[in-house]
Design an enzyme around this catalytic site. Structure first.
Site, PDB file in Angstrom:
ATOM      1  N   GLU A  39       0.825  -1.211   0.000  1.00 16.59           N
ATOM      2  CA  GLU A  39       0.000   0.000   0.000  1.00 16.59           C
ATOM      3  C   GLU A  39       0.861   1.265   0.000  1.00 16.59           C
ATOM      4  O   GLU A  39       0.533   2.246  -0.651  1.00 16.59           O
ATOM      5  CB  GLU A  39      -0.954   0.000   1.192  1.00 16.59           C
ATOM      6  N   TYR A 122      -5.808   6.721   4.453  1.00 17.36           N
ATOM      7  CA  TYR A 122      -5.991   5.746   3.380  1.00 17.36           C
ATOM      8  C   TYR A 122      -5.278   4.431   3.720  1.00 17.36           C
ATOM      9  O   TYR A 122      -5.866   3.352   3.663  1.00 17.36           O
ATOM     10  CB  TYR A 122      -5.468   6.286   2.031  1.00 17.36           C
ATOM     11  N   ASP A 140      -9.429   6.005  -2.372  1.00 18.76           N
ATOM     12  CA  ASP A 140      -8.302   6.591  -3.095  1.00 18.76           C
ATOM     13  C   ASP A 140      -8.856   7.386  -4.280  1.00 18.76           C
ATOM     14  O   ASP A 140     -10.076   7.509  -4.448  1.00 18.76           O
ATOM     15  CB  ASP A 140      -7.296   5.516  -3.531  1.00 18.76           C
TER      16      ASP A 140
END
Ligand code: SF4
Length: 295
Positions: A39, A122, A140
């Site tokens: 990520e 996020y 996102d």
């Protein structure tokens, strides 16, 4: 009718199970550490460039404690040309806290993840959803665009609004935790591969019949203009060139070695200053330059 949670559950989850890319961090044997690394790497960098580096990192540092034991210089070298290298140092710092305070296991709940250094809204939610199957909105740029079009009938997403964006996505998640986590991945995949910024492939889209933007006749986006991301000639490019020199040597280098990478001295010096300020480069007592901790 616009896209709702029921419709999304009926159409998007099937589509995702049939077409999702087989990415290594999506496989069942990938743990929270692998997902966290993916990520952070994927935030500003395409999958094709991330995948080989991700494999190298997991092989070299299979646990947070292993990464924490590496030097900053080793971490920056291994980051290679993924760009935005402050991300590498953030991961290094987070790994240290995970190793010392969380038994070397990436936490599974959003609040604990958010408390880790350098882990934002996020990333915390993406790790909770994708590594641990939690029901939490993962928002996102791609997901914001899908929601803007399919739910609100706008050509693109306007300025980000954390609360509203998360509420919009939350409303599309099924009640079941696992299915909700898969829905988060499906929305991201749809935005990345089908509902793209410049050329949405509506004819191939599993939710085309329920897309508010298509129903409205695809009106042009009339919100604020988005900044265009360019690279050539930017400070980001110059910082990358300076770091390349230091990654390629084990010894501190004199400034003359750095001066040759860019001929505009003002910009070059500004970039070197910013790398020093960010802790990505250090200066030795005799005035040479090196990756952090390497002198
Ligand atoms: S129908 Fe087109 S605009 Fe609507 S979500 Fe699908 S790809 Fe995006």
């Amino acid at each position: 009718m616009t896209l709702t949670a029921d419709i999304a559950s009926e159409t998007l989850l099937d589509w995702f199970s049939e077409t999702a890319r087989d990415l290594p961090w999506r496989r069942p044997d990938c743990d929270g550490w692998g997902v966290l690394i993916s990520e952070i790497m994927l935030q500003q960098t395409p999958v094709a460039r991330v995948e080989p580096i991700w494999h190298e990192w997991l092989e070299r540092w299979p646990k947070p404690s292993a990464l924490a034991a590496a030097t900053q210089a080793e971490v920056l070298r291994a980051w290679g040309k993924l760009g935005y290298p402050r991300r590498a140092l953030r991961l290094h710092t987070a790994a240290d806290v995970i190793a010392r305070e969380h038994g070397d296991v990436v936490p599974d709940d959003v609040d604990t993840l958010l408390a880790l250094p350098g882990i934002g809204a996020y990333t915390a939610r993406a790790v909770a959803a994708f590594a641990y199957g939690k029901r939490t909105p993962v928002v996102d740029t791609n997901v914001r665009r899908v929601v803007a079009r399919a739910v609100h009938g706008a050509g693109d997403a306007g300025p980000a609004s954390n609360t509203k964006d998360m509420a919009d996505v939350e409303a599309l998640l099924p009640a079941d935790e696992r299915r909700a986590a898969t829905m988060s991945a499906a929305l991201m995949e749809l935005g990345a591969l089908v509902c793209t910024a410049r050329a949405p492939q509506c004819a191939d889209c599993p939710i085309v019949d329920d897309c508010a933007w298509v129903r409205a006749g695809k009106p042009a986006y009339d919100g604020p203009a988005k900044p265009v991301q360019k690279f050539a000639g930017t400070d980001r490019q110059v910082r990358g060139l300076l770091l390349d020199v230091l990654r390629g040597t084990d010894e501190p280098v004199p400034k003359t070695r750095l001066d040759v990478v860019w001929d505009r001295a003002g910009q070059r010096d500004r970039c070197l200053d910013s790398l020093l300020t960010d802790g990505l480069v250090e200066q030795t007592a005799d005035g040479r330059f090196a990756l952090p901790g390497e002198h």
